[in-house]
Motif scaffolding. Structure first.
Motif, PDB file in Angstrom:
ATOM      1  N   ARG A  24       0.743  -0.764   0.292  1.00 18.56           N
ATOM      2  CA  ARG A  24      -0.015  -0.107   0.286  1.00 18.56           C
ATOM      3  C   ARG A  24       0.526   1.359  -0.072  1.00 18.56           C
ATOM      4  NH1 ARG A  24      -4.821  -1.900   4.579  1.00 18.56           N
ATOM      5  NH2 ARG A  24      -5.559  -2.940   3.523  1.00 18.56           N
ATOM      6  N   GLN A  25      -0.059   2.219  -0.510  1.00 19.66           N
ATOM      7  CA  GLN A  25       1.034   4.169  -0.257  1.00 19.66           C
ATOM      8  C   GLN A  25       0.912   3.967   0.905  1.00 19.66           C
ATOM      9  OE1 GLN A  25      -1.691   5.126  -3.080  1.00 19.66           O
ATOM     10  NE2 GLN A  25      -0.248   4.305  -4.670  1.00 19.66           N
ATOM     11  N   ALA A  54      -7.509  -0.381  12.883  1.00 21.65           N
ATOM     12  CA  ALA A  54      -7.034   0.081  12.680  1.00 21.65           C
ATOM     13  C   ALA A  54      -8.017   1.854  12.431  1.00 21.65           C
ATOM     14  CB  ALA A  54      -7.187  -0.009  11.100  1.00 21.65           C
ATOM     15  N   VAL A  55      -7.623   3.005  12.832  1.00 23.13           N
ATOM     16  CA  VAL A  55      -8.202   3.741  12.671  1.00 23.13           C
ATOM     17  C   VAL A  55      -8.732   4.357  11.258  1.00 23.13           C
ATOM     18  CG1 VAL A  55      -9.074   6.623  13.133  1.00 23.13           C
ATOM     19  CG2 VAL A  55      -7.743   4.447  14.918  1.00 23.13           C
ATOM     20  N   VAL A  56      -9.908   5.119  10.341  1.00 22.49           N
ATOM     21  CA  VAL A  56      -9.810   4.713   9.816  1.00 22.49           C
ATOM     22  C   VAL A  56     -10.951   6.147   9.522  1.00 22.49           C
ATOM     23  CG1 VAL A  56     -11.895   4.511   6.945  1.00 22.49           C
ATOM     24  CG2 VAL A  56     -10.523   2.757   9.009  1.00 22.49           C
ATOM     25  N   GLU A  57     -10.366   6.968   8.558  1.00 20.11           N
ATOM     26  CA  GLU A  57     -10.507   8.513   8.456  1.00 20.11           C
ATOM     27  C   GLU A  57     -10.439   8.939   7.488  1.00 20.11           C
ATOM     28  OE1 GLU A  57      -8.035  10.459  11.561  1.00 20.11           O
ATOM     29  OE2 GLU A  57      -6.470   9.308  10.508  1.00 20.11           O
ATOM     30  N   LEU A  58     -11.909   9.553   7.013  1.00 23.90           N
ATOM     31  CA  LEU A  58     -12.308  10.789   5.908  1.00 23.90           C
ATOM     32  C   LEU A  58     -12.320  11.712   6.344  1.00 23.90           C
ATOM     33  CD1 LEU A  58     -13.426  10.706   3.509  1.00 23.90           C
ATOM     34  CD2 LEU A  58     -15.694  11.182   4.661  1.00 23.90           C
ATOM     35  N   GLY A  76       0.791   3.921  13.850  1.00 23.91           N
ATOM     36  CA  GLY A  76       1.185   5.510  13.565  1.00 23.91           C
ATOM     37  C   GLY A  76       1.277   5.599  12.473  1.00 23.91           C
ATOM     38  N   THR A  77       1.330   4.709  11.702  1.00 26.31           N
ATOM     39  CA  THR A  77       2.033   4.031   9.971  1.00 26.31           C
ATOM     40  C   THR A  77      -0.137   4.340   9.714  1.00 26.31           C
ATOM     41  OG1 THR A  77       3.815   2.484  10.642  1.00 26.31           O
ATOM     42  CG2 THR A  77       2.496   2.749   7.873  1.00 26.31           C
ATOM     43  N   THR A  78      -0.024   5.348   8.406  1.00 25.81           N
ATOM     44  CA  THR A  78      -0.915   5.509   7.637  1.00 25.81           C
ATOM     45  C   THR A  78      -1.409   5.273   6.444  1.00 25.81           C
ATOM     46  OG1 THR A  78      -1.255   7.754   9.401  1.00 25.81           O
ATOM     47  CG2 THR A  78      -2.460   7.213   7.274  1.00 25.81           C
ATOM     48  N   CYS A  79      -2.206   4.647   6.159  1.00 24.76           N
ATOM     49  CA  CYS A  79      -1.962   4.037   4.868  1.00 24.76           C
ATOM     50  C   CYS A  79      -3.420   4.921   3.540  1.00 24.76           C
ATOM     51  CB  CYS A  79      -2.180   2.650   4.389  1.00 24.76           C
ATOM     52  SG  CYS A  79      -1.201   2.250   5.567  1.00 24.76           S
ATOM     53  N   LEU A  80      -3.494   5.199   2.056  1.00 29.50           N
ATOM     54  CA  LEU A  80      -3.836   5.678   1.386  1.00 29.50           C
ATOM     55  C   LEU A  80      -4.709   4.106   1.338  1.00 29.50           C
ATOM     56  CD1 LEU A  80      -5.652   8.116  -0.115  1.00 29.50           C
ATOM     57  CD2 LEU A  80      -3.737   6.751  -2.280  1.00 29.50           C
ATOM     58  N   ILE A  81      -6.477   4.623   1.158  1.00 29.68           N
ATOM     59  CA  ILE A  81      -7.315   3.547   0.955  1.00 29.68           C
ATOM     60  C   ILE A  81      -8.003   3.408  -0.201  1.00 29.68           C
ATOM     61  CG2 ILE A  81      -9.153   2.212   1.694  1.00 29.68           C
ATOM     62  CD1 ILE A  81      -8.557   1.997   4.360  1.00 29.68           C
TER      63      ILE A  81
END
Length: 100
Positions: A24-25, A54-58, A76-81
């Motif tokens: 993933r990115q 995982a915390v999913v955010e819009l 703390g790693t955030t991935c683009l979904i």
């Protein structure tokens, strides 16, 4: 489509897990959030907790209509979904008998 490629390119340029660890990115949450704010004017509009903790955010920009969904792991790693256009804020209420 250009927005998607630009966002993917910028996120891939952020320091993060090696490709072998994650296809993933992804990047550090602070860097991804700053990128969404600085580059696209997006701010957090909604959030929730996924089954994998995982915390999913819009994130969205109401003026331009751009939006991005991210997932952040406990590390703390955030991935683009996903990301796209034509964002609209809704405040719908559930009509009794018409639930999912």
């Amino acid at each position: 489509m250009q927005r998607h490629l630009a966002l993917a390119t910028l996120i891939l340029a952020l320091p993060g897990p090696a490709p072998a660890e994650s296809p993933r990115q992804c990047g550090p949450r602070e860097a991804v959030i700053a990128l969404l704010a600085d580059r696209y004017g997006e701010s957090r509009q909604a959030m929730g907790l996924a089954a994998n903790n995982a915390v999913v955010e819009l994130f969205a920009n109401a003026e331009t209509g751009s939006w991005t969904i991210t997932g952040t792991m406990a590390s703390g790693t955030t991935c683009l979904i996903a990301s796209g256009e034509a964002y609209q804020a809704l405040a719908e209420t559930l009509i009794p008998g018409e639930g999912a």
